[in-house]
Each structure stands twice: as structure tokens, then as C-alpha cells.
Design an enzyme around this catalytic site. Structure first.
Site, PDB file in Angstrom:
ATOM      1  N   LYS A 249     -39.661   1.321 -11.150  1.00  0.00           N
ATOM      2  CA  LYS A 249     -39.068   0.408 -12.144  1.00  0.00           C
ATOM      3  C   LYS A 249     -39.790  -0.940 -12.164  1.00  0.00           C
ATOM      4  CE  LYS A 249     -34.882   0.599 -10.321  1.00  0.00           C
ATOM      5  NZ  LYS A 249     -35.080   1.524  -9.181  1.00  0.00           N
TER       6      LYS A 249
ATOM      7  N   ARG B   1     -26.257  -0.648 -12.889  1.00  0.00           N
ATOM      8  CA  ARG B   1     -26.276   0.338 -11.809  1.00  0.00           C
ATOM      9  C   ARG B   1     -24.953   1.057 -11.658  1.00  0.00           C
ATOM     10  NH1 ARG B   1     -30.770  -1.877  -8.615  1.00  0.00           N
ATOM     11  NH2 ARG B   1     -31.217  -0.357  -6.991  1.00  0.00           N
TER      12      ARG B   1
ATOM     13  N   ARG C 106     -44.192   1.742   1.567  1.00  0.00           N
ATOM     14  CA  ARG C 106     -44.056   0.312   1.280  1.00  0.00           C
ATOM     15  C   ARG C 106     -43.417  -0.412   2.469  1.00  0.00           C
ATOM     16  NH1 ARG C 106     -40.596  -1.590  -3.743  1.00  0.00           N
ATOM     17  NH2 ARG C 106     -38.947  -0.819  -2.376  1.00  0.00           N
TER      18      ARG C 106
ATOM     19  N   ARG D 127     -40.199  -4.634   3.571  1.00  0.00           N
ATOM     20  CA  ARG D 127     -38.922  -4.891   2.887  1.00  0.00           C
ATOM     21  C   ARG D 127     -37.818  -4.265   3.741  1.00  0.00           C
ATOM     22  NH1 ARG D 127     -37.706  -3.658  -3.472  1.00  0.00           N
ATOM     23  NH2 ARG D 127     -35.722  -2.717  -2.875  1.00  0.00           N
TER      24      ARG D 127
ATOM     25  N   ARG E  51     -29.427   4.406  -0.026  1.00  0.00           N
ATOM     26  CA  ARG E  51     -29.722   3.953  -1.400  1.00  0.00           C
ATOM     27  C   ARG E  51     -29.776   5.144  -2.369  1.00  0.00           C
ATOM     28  NH1 ARG E  51     -35.060   0.922   0.011  1.00  0.00           N
ATOM     29  NH2 ARG E  51     -35.368   0.593  -2.232  1.00  0.00           N
TER      30      ARG E  51
HETATM   31  P1  AP5 Z   1     -41.364   0.045  -7.462  1.00  0.00           P
HETATM   32  O1  AP5 Z   1     -42.074  -0.209  -8.727  1.00  0.00           O
HETATM   33  O2  AP5 Z   1     -40.956  -1.097  -6.614  1.00  0.00           O
HETATM   34  O3  AP5 Z   1     -40.090   0.983  -7.746  1.00  0.00           O
HETATM   35  P2  AP5 Z   1     -38.603   0.561  -7.992  1.00  0.00           P
HETATM   36  O4  AP5 Z   1     -37.969   1.661  -8.744  1.00  0.00           O
HETATM   37  O5  AP5 Z   1     -38.537  -0.820  -8.572  1.00  0.00           O
HETATM   38  O6  AP5 Z   1     -38.128   0.577  -6.460  1.00  0.00           O
HETATM   39  P3  AP5 Z   1     -37.222  -0.417  -5.672  1.00  0.00           P
HETATM   40  O7  AP5 Z   1     -37.235   0.047  -4.265  1.00  0.00           O
HETATM   41  O8  AP5 Z   1     -37.581  -1.841  -5.907  1.00  0.00           O
HETATM   42  O9  AP5 Z   1     -35.850  -0.087  -6.364  1.00  0.00           O
HETATM   43  P4  AP5 Z   1     -34.435  -0.277  -5.894  1.00  0.00           P
HETATM   44  O10 AP5 Z   1     -33.670   0.159  -7.082  1.00  0.00           O
HETATM   45  O11 AP5 Z   1     -34.067   0.348  -4.606  1.00  0.00           O
HETATM   46  O12 AP5 Z   1     -34.423  -1.838  -5.550  1.00  0.00           O
HETATM   47  P5  AP5 Z   1     -33.804  -3.108  -6.233  1.00  0.00           P
HETATM   48  O13 AP5 Z   1     -34.661  -4.230  -5.851  1.00  0.00           O
HETATM   49  O14 AP5 Z   1     -33.477  -2.893  -7.655  1.00  0.00           O
HETATM   50  O15 AP5 Z   1     -42.239   1.085  -6.616  1.00  0.00           O
HETATM   51  C1  AP5 Z   1     -41.851   1.499  -5.328  1.00  0.00           C
HETATM   52  C2  AP5 Z   1     -43.127   1.771  -4.513  1.00  0.00           C
HETATM   53  O16 AP5 Z   1     -43.832   2.868  -5.107  1.00  0.00           O
HETATM   54  C3  AP5 Z   1     -44.114   0.584  -4.504  1.00  0.00           C
HETATM   55  O17 AP5 Z   1     -44.742   0.516  -3.267  1.00  0.00           O
HETATM   56  C4  AP5 Z   1     -45.111   0.950  -5.627  1.00  0.00           C
HETATM   57  O18 AP5 Z   1     -46.366   0.388  -5.413  1.00  0.00           O
HETATM   58  C5  AP5 Z   1     -45.142   2.461  -5.530  1.00  0.00           C
HETATM   59  N1  AP5 Z   1     -45.405   3.111  -6.829  1.00  0.00           N
HETATM   60  C6  AP5 Z   1     -44.973   2.716  -8.048  1.00  0.00           C
HETATM   61  N2  AP5 Z   1     -45.411   3.575  -9.008  1.00  0.00           N
HETATM   62  C7  AP5 Z   1     -46.121   4.529  -8.359  1.00  0.00           C
HETATM   63  C8  AP5 Z   1     -46.820   5.688  -8.803  1.00  0.00           C
HETATM   64  N3  AP5 Z   1     -46.867   6.032 -10.090  1.00  0.00           N
HETATM   65  N4  AP5 Z   1     -47.427   6.456  -7.876  1.00  0.00           N
HETATM   66  C9  AP5 Z   1     -47.386   6.115  -6.532  1.00  0.00           C
HETATM   67  N5  AP5 Z   1     -46.747   5.012  -6.058  1.00  0.00           N
HETATM   68  C10 AP5 Z   1     -46.119   4.230  -6.965  1.00  0.00           C
HETATM   69  O19 AP5 Z   1     -32.404  -3.216  -5.463  1.00  0.00           O
HETATM   70  C11 AP5 Z   1     -32.331  -3.467  -4.092  1.00  0.00           C
HETATM   71  C12 AP5 Z   1     -30.874  -3.612  -3.681  1.00  0.00           C
HETATM   72  O20 AP5 Z   1     -30.302  -4.739  -4.353  1.00  0.00           O
HETATM   73  C13 AP5 Z   1     -29.942  -2.453  -4.037  1.00  0.00           C
HETATM   74  O21 AP5 Z   1     -29.972  -1.425  -3.063  1.00  0.00           O
HETATM   75  C14 AP5 Z   1     -28.588  -3.162  -4.103  1.00  0.00           C
HETATM   76  O22 AP5 Z   1     -28.078  -3.384  -2.816  1.00  0.00           O
HETATM   77  C15 AP5 Z   1     -28.948  -4.506  -4.708  1.00  0.00           C
HETATM   78  N6  AP5 Z   1     -28.858  -4.514  -6.180  1.00  0.00           N
HETATM   79  C16 AP5 Z   1     -29.874  -4.673  -7.060  1.00  0.00           C
HETATM   80  N7  AP5 Z   1     -29.432  -4.602  -8.324  1.00  0.00           N
HETATM   81  C17 AP5 Z   1     -28.094  -4.397  -8.242  1.00  0.00           C
HETATM   82  C18 AP5 Z   1     -27.085  -4.198  -9.223  1.00  0.00           C
HETATM   83  N8  AP5 Z   1     -27.368  -4.213 -10.524  1.00  0.00           N
HETATM   84  N9  AP5 Z   1     -25.823  -3.986  -8.772  1.00  0.00           N
HETATM   85  C19 AP5 Z   1     -25.523  -3.973  -7.464  1.00  0.00           C
HETATM   86  N10 AP5 Z   1     -26.430  -4.138  -6.487  1.00  0.00           N
HETATM   87  C20 AP5 Z   1     -27.716  -4.340  -6.879  1.00  0.00           C
END
Ligand code: AP5
Length: 191
Positions: A14, A89, A128, A134, A145
Site C-alpha cells: 500500500k 480498516r 523489512r 519497524r 496483524r
Molecule cells: P509496503 O508498501 O510498506 O506495504 P504496506 O501494505 O503499506 O505494508 P505495511 O506493513 O506498512 O502495512 P500495514 O497495514 O501493516 O501498516 P500501517 O502502517 O498501515 O511494503 C511492505 C514491504 O514490502 C516493504 O519492505 C516494501 O519495500 C516491500 N514491497 C512492496 N512492494 C513489493 C513488491 N511488489 N515486491 C516485493 N516487495 C515489495 O499500520 C500499522 C499499524 O497502525 C496497524 O497495525 C494498526 O495498529 C495501526 N493503524 C494504522 N491505520 C489504522 C486504522 N485506520 N485504524 C486502526 N489502526 C490503524
């Protein structure tokens, strides 16, 4: 305006694809994960509270994230549109986002659903975790998660499918290849 939700499991890409959407379409990126991590770094009360949920791989309560988003949407009146990354979410967040945008005469125009198999998600996040450190990229928290994603977040796919705006994208392959599939969907909206 062009308002896109980028949707998918943890590690589905994402954040990576949001950066490309921002670059090509000139949109404002709103990542609730990034906002919350910034609050943790700054040591605010919200950050301390959010950390207790995030470090366990659980969702931060709806009211808190909805409040954050509401403030930010209101502040960004004169822009081309938003990329919502990691929000909504839960179904409650989905309903709230619709209402917030409607207040400004706006709507969600597309939900880009990045589909990636579980093994690949875990591999990406563990990798990562080794590099960036992280805090939630460790096996136990990743499992939590993913569980939270399946139970609380995945039901939003049906919510948006029923509205005819869910765009399913194969999220495995090179970053550019995946973005080309996304562009195809978004370009039809822009024209
Ligand atoms: P990346 O692009 O970072 O993927 P992502 O889907 O953004 O993954 P995240 O781990 O950031 O998502 P998340 O939903 O767990 O975290 P968030 O910060 O939203 O890519 C991931 C990895 O893969 C990277 O190393 C990248 O380089 C690699 N990659 C990308 N594309 C690739 C490809 N094509 N091929 C190979 N490798 C690739 O949330 C974190 C926490 O915050 C949640 O758990 C929750 O506690 C809280 N939170 C956030 N939003 C909310 C909400 N709306 N409501 C409640 N709690 C929330």
C-alpha cells in the site's frame, strides 16, 4: 477531486504504490500508520496510547483514527484528491470516511485492492523487519496483524464491491508492473 483508497493486507504494498499514485496524479497521501508512528516518535499522549495497540498488532480504536482523518480532510480543501492508505480498516471507518467526504461534496472514487498471498506478505515484512527495524515487523506481531486484517478489515472488500468501486489488482510482481495495472484502472476514471 480524485479520492482513492489503497487497500490490502499488511505488506501488500500500500505504501509503495501510494507513492507512485501521488507522483502520477498529484494526490495528497494520508497514511494513518505513518501519522500514528509520527505521534509515537513525538511522544504525544495519542502516540503513547496508539503504541499499546500497534505493538500488539491490534487496531487503534476507531474514534481516534476517525478524529485524525476528519481534521486532515478538513484542512486540505484545495487539492486534487487523496490517497487513503491504511484507512479505512473497519466497517465503521468505511462508513465514517463516506460521511466525511460527503460533507465536502466528495466521495471515494476507487478502492485499489492489492491481492498478495500470505507467504509473500510474511516474507516481505520479516525482511523489512531485519532492515528497518519497524517494531511491528516481527513474526508474532505480523501474525496478529494478518489475523486482524482477515477478521476486521477484509469485510470492507464486500462493502466497496457492493458500491461498484473495488478494483482487484494482482499485488505480486515488480513494483512498476503492479503500478501499470493500477494506472489502467485509475486512468479510466480520470478521462
Ligand atoms: P509496503 O508498501 O510498506 O506495504 P504496506 O501494505 O503499506 O505494508 P505495511 O506493513 O506498512 O502495512 P500495514 O497495514 O501493516 O501498516 P500501517 O502502517 O498501515 O511494503 C511492505 C514491504 O514490502 C516493504 O519492505 C516494501 O519495500 C516491500 N514491497 C512492496 N512492494 C513489493 C513488491 N511488489 N515486491 C516485493 N516487495 C515489495 O499500520 C500499522 C499499524 O497502525 C496497524 O497495525 C494498526 O495498529 C495501526 N493503524 C494504522 N491505520 C489504522 C486504522 N485506520 N485504524 C486502526 N489502526 C490503524
Amino acid at each position: 477531486m480524485l479520492n482513492i483508497v489503497i487497500f490490502g493486507a499488511p505488506g501488500s504494498g500500500k505504501g509503495t504504490q501510494s507513492a507512485k499514485l501521488v507522483e502520477k496524479y498529484g494526490l495528497k497521501h494520508l497514511s494513518t500508520g505513518e501519522i500514528l508512528r509520527d505521534e509515537i516518535k513525538a511522544g504525544t499522549e495519542l502516540g503513547r496510547l496508539a503504541d499499546t495497540y500497534m505493538s500488539r498488532g491490534e487496531l487503534v480504536p476507531d474514534e481516534l483514527v476517525i478524529d485524525i482523518l476528519e481534521g486532515l480532510i478538513g484542512k486540505n480543501g484545495h487539492i486534487k484528491g487523496f490517497v487513503f492508505d491504511g484507512f479505512p480498516r473497519t466497517l465503521a471507518q468505511g462508513e465514517a470516511l463516506g460521511k466525511m467526504l460527503q460533507k465536502h461534496g466528495e466521495d471515494v472514487h476507487a478502492v485499489v485492492n492489492l491481492e498478495v498471498d500470505e507467504k509473500e506478505l510474511i516474507d516481505r515484512l520479516l525482511k523489512r523487519g531485519e532492515i528497518s527495524g519497524r517494531k511491528d515487523d516481527n513474526r508474532e506481531t505480523i501474525e496478529s496483524r494478518l489475523k486482524v486484517y482477515h477478521t476486521q478489515t477484509a469485510p470492507l472488500k464486500e462493502f466497496y464491491r457492493a458500491r461498484g468501486i473495488l478494483k482487484k489488482i494482482e499485488g505480486v510482481g515488480s513494483v512498476d508492473e503492479i503500478f501499470r495495472s493500477i494506472e489502467k484502472e485509475i486512468d479510466t476514471l480520470v478521462k
